[in-house]
Design a protein around this motif. Structure first.
Motif, mmCIF file in Angstrom:
data_model
loop_
_atom_site.group_PDB
_atom_site.id
_atom_site.type_symbol
_atom_site.label_atom_id
_atom_site.label_comp_id
_atom_site.label_asym_id
_atom_site.label_seq_id
_atom_site.Cartn_x
_atom_site.Cartn_y
_atom_site.Cartn_z
ATOM 1 N N ALA A 1 -97.277 -20.819 10.303
ATOM 2 C CA ALA A 1 -96.145 -19.881 10.362
ATOM 3 C C ALA A 1 -96.249 -18.977 11.578
ATOM 4 C CB ALA A 1 -96.086 -19.050 9.079
ATOM 5 N N ALA A 2 -97.468 -18.576 11.939
ATOM 6 C CA ALA A 2 -97.647 -17.749 13.134
ATOM 7 C C ALA A 2 -97.275 -18.527 14.385
ATOM 8 C CB ALA A 2 -99.091 -17.264 13.220
ATOM 9 N N LEU A 3 -97.777 -19.755 14.512
ATOM 10 C CA LEU A 3 -97.478 -20.553 15.696
ATOM 11 C C LEU A 3 -95.984 -20.829 15.804
ATOM 12 C CD1 LEU A 3 -98.412 -22.048 18.190
ATOM 13 C CD2 LEU A 3 -98.898 -24.051 16.757
ATOM 14 N N ASP A 4 -95.338 -21.076 14.674
ATOM 15 C CA ASP A 4 -93.893 -21.305 14.689
ATOM 16 C C ASP A 4 -93.160 -20.088 15.226
ATOM 17 O OD1 ASP A 4 -91.511 -22.851 14.014
ATOM 18 O OD2 ASP A 4 -91.202 -21.382 12.416
ATOM 19 N N ILE B 1 -94.453 -17.664 17.283
ATOM 20 C CA ILE B 1 -94.750 -17.310 18.669
ATOM 21 C C ILE B 1 -94.477 -18.475 19.612
ATOM 22 C CG2 ILE B 1 -96.435 -15.563 17.991
ATOM 23 C CD1 ILE B 1 -98.650 -17.439 18.845
ATOM 24 N N GLY B 2 -94.335 -19.666 19.064
ATOM 25 C CA GLY B 2 -93.980 -20.827 19.882
ATOM 26 C C GLY B 2 -95.131 -21.379 20.684
ATOM 27 N N ILE B 3 -95.724 -20.523 21.502
ATOM 28 C CA ILE B 3 -96.873 -20.879 22.326
ATOM 29 C C ILE B 3 -97.876 -19.735 22.254
ATOM 30 C CG2 ILE B 3 -95.724 -22.431 23.963
ATOM 31 C CD1 ILE B 3 -95.284 -20.054 25.808
ATOM 32 N N GLY B 4 -99.172 -20.078 22.190
ATOM 33 C CA GLY B 4 -100.148 -18.999 22.149
ATOM 34 C C GLY B 4 -101.561 -19.526 22.023
ATOM 35 N N THR B 5 -102.497 -18.655 22.324
ATOM 36 C CA THR B 5 -103.911 -18.963 22.144
ATOM 37 C C THR B 5 -104.260 -18.842 20.667
ATOM 38 O OG1 THR B 5 -104.615 -16.666 22.430
ATOM 39 C CG2 THR B 5 -104.391 -18.003 24.436
ATOM 40 N N LEU B 6 -105.442 -19.348 20.298
ATOM 41 C CA LEU B 6 -105.873 -19.197 18.907
ATOM 42 C C LEU B 6 -106.016 -17.721 18.545
ATOM 43 C CD1 LEU B 6 -108.517 -22.057 18.372
ATOM 44 C CD2 LEU B 6 -106.026 -22.089 18.058
ATOM 45 N N GLY B 7 -106.442 -16.897 19.501
ATOM 46 C CA GLY B 7 -106.538 -15.464 19.253
ATOM 47 C C GLY B 7 -105.184 -14.846 18.966
ATOM 48 N N GLU B 8 -104.147 -15.297 19.675
ATOM 49 C CA GLU B 8 -102.809 -14.763 19.437
ATOM 50 C C GLU B 8 -102.253 -15.243 18.100
ATOM 51 O OE1 GLU B 8 -101.550 -14.280 24.138
ATOM 52 O OE2 GLU B 8 -101.103 -16.153 23.070
ATOM 53 N N ALA C 1 -96.191 -25.165 19.288
ATOM 54 C CA ALA C 1 -95.620 -25.809 18.114
ATOM 55 C C ALA C 1 -95.261 -27.253 18.447
ATOM 56 C CB ALA C 1 -94.385 -25.038 17.657
ATOM 57 N N PRO C 2 -95.294 -28.139 17.461
ATOM 58 C CA PRO C 2 -95.023 -29.556 17.728
ATOM 59 C C PRO C 2 -93.673 -29.829 18.384
ATOM 60 C CG PRO C 2 -95.986 -29.300 15.542
ATOM 61 C CD PRO C 2 -95.701 -27.914 16.060
ATOM 62 N N ASP C 3 -92.687 -28.959 18.158
ATOM 63 C CA ASP C 3 -91.353 -29.185 18.729
ATOM 64 C C ASP C 3 -91.147 -28.431 20.037
ATOM 65 O OD1 ASP C 3 -91.329 -26.638 17.683
ATOM 66 O OD2 ASP C 3 -89.355 -26.811 16.742
ATOM 67 N N ILE C 4 -92.220 -28.124 20.753
ATOM 68 C CA ILE C 4 -92.105 -27.282 21.936
ATOM 69 C C ILE C 4 -91.183 -27.868 22.997
ATOM 70 C CG2 ILE C 4 -94.211 -28.257 22.954
ATOM 71 C CD1 ILE C 4 -92.871 -24.645 23.301
ATOM 72 N N GLU C 5 -91.233 -29.184 23.214
ATOM 73 C CA GLU C 5 -90.375 -29.769 24.250
ATOM 74 C C GLU C 5 -88.908 -29.670 23.873
ATOM 75 O OE1 GLU C 5 -92.006 -33.192 26.604
ATOM 76 O OE2 GLU C 5 -93.302 -33.401 24.847
#
Length: 391
Positions: free
Chosen positions: A211-214, A216-223, A265-269
């Motif tokens: 849910a966090a990655l979704d 922020i879209g893109i990010g480090t593991l820390g983010e 996220a897997p749908d980034i492109e």
């Protein structure tokens, strides 16, 4: 897998998109959906113009008005209050995924020397009993006093006990009167099916990370970890290892031309392909807006060096007590210090700073003036007073 390289301009636009700041903040207001998409909205006590949670929601849709939040909390029970990186409102639907966070915060608070000495079971039982018998109560309904010297952040024992039980999920926010919180038993606030829905800890961790990655879209593991601040570093690392096949490795270009390795996220492109140009409207953002909360990432993506100075002694402040960033398109063009006076019905512009290289053209100044008028409406004030020239 080869890393996807994301240019800085694209990264900025992606960031505005996931934070709900790409489009013009108009149209029908879907408040519950807006909070769901953001994940949470930070609460804050300071009211210079409008409190942070109201301002954050208004920034995404300017038809929002302050009473809407309490209706969402107290009447609709569509959100609940708890602690992410700070006190926040979250969608009620997320409650089953928040059970371990109740335990984490309970254990963290009970280990604190500041809290621990006031957590005697008889004291907590007294609070539980009163709320059980009398219904929702606020701190004003108790009369214990601060012990010892009065120091910043020190609280009376009853406030510490109420906080502890709230952190632990035994109590919940029933409603607010202004910003005064009323506590009730969690079972009388949280829907039974959500409160008792038992989900294994690892599944909760997986949900929190996805849910966090979704969001922020893109990010480090820390983010990813810092988004909710509800997981440990080792837990996020384990999640990333177990889901490596679905995470897209990316290199993100910074504003200074450097590159940062991250995942997407897997749908980034697909997200990148569907990016449109952000609105050119000039917007006044809150210091606690989720888009700018991580100051390191803000500087890396936008080259905007920003900090809050509310707790800095006045003589040591670089800018001011409560200074709002100005976003125009996909870049930060300045910062403004404004103060609302609801009794006098004024919004006073105390200071205005344009970023280096930003020209205060007549069009840009008009955009700022229009945004100030809209901001004044949120606070319910009528007149704009300039103490500093706009150019």
């Amino acid at each position: 897998m080869t890393s996807l390289r994301i240019p800085n301009r694209t990264a900025r636009q992606l960031w505005l998109q996931v934070n709900g700041l790409r489009d013009t903040p108009t149209g029908p207001l879907e408040l519950k959906a807006q909070i769901h998409d953001l994940g949470f909205v930070q609460l804050d006590t300071i009211q210079v113009v409008s409190r942070a949670h109201h301002h954050i929601l208004w920034s995404r849709n300017q038809t929002y008005r302050e009473p809407m939040m309490d209706r969402c909390l107290a009447k609709d029970r569509a959100v609940f209050e708890h602690f992410t990186h700070d006190a926040s409102v979250l969608p009620m639907a997320f409650l089953p995924m928040w059970q371990r966070q109740f335990r984490r915060m309970r254990d963290k608070v009970s280990r604190s020397s500041w809290y621990g000495k006031h957590l005697a079971e008889d004291h907590l039982d007294h609070i539980r009993r009163r709320i059980t018998e009398e219904g929702p109560l606020s701190t004003h309904d108790f009369d214990t006093k601060i012990q010892g010297a009065r120091e910043m952040w020190k609280r009376p024992p009853h406030k510490i006990g109420l906080d502890y039980l709230w952190y632990a999920g035994e109590l919940a926010t029933y409603h607010r009167d202004g910003f005064t919180k009323y506590y009730d038993l969690a079972e009388r606030v949280f829907p039974e099916d959500l409160r008792t829905h038992d989900i294994p800890d690892r599944d909760q961790i997986d949900w929190l990370c996805h849910a966090a990655l979704d969001r922020i879209g893109i990010g480090t593991l820390g983010e990813i970890r810092k988004f909710w601040d509800a997981t440990e570093v080792s837990e996020v690392a384990d999640w990333a290892d177990r889901h490596a096949a679905t995470l897209v490795p990316v290199d993100i270009e910074s504003a200074d031309g450097g590159w940062t390795k991250a995942c997407a996220a897997p749908d980034i492109e697909e997200r990148i392909a569907n990016l449109g140009q952000p609105t050119s409207r000039l917007r006044i953002l809150n210091p606690f807006d989720p888009a700018i909360r991580d100051r390191v990432r803000l500087k890396r993506l936008f080259g905007f060096d920003y900090t809050v100075e509310m707790f800095v002694p006045a003589a040591k402040r670089v800018w001011g007590y409560y200074v709002y960033p100005l976003l125009e398109g996909d870049r930060f063009v300045g910062r403004v210090e404004v103060k609302g006076d609801r009794k006098q019905s004024t919004l006073t512009v105390q200071n205005l700073w344009w970023e280096p290289g930003v020209r205060p053209s007549a069009q840009r100044v008009r955009k700022l003036e229009s945004e100030l008028v809209r901001f004044a409406r949120l606070a319910g004030v009528a007149d704009i007073v300039w103490q500093t020239p706009p150019a």
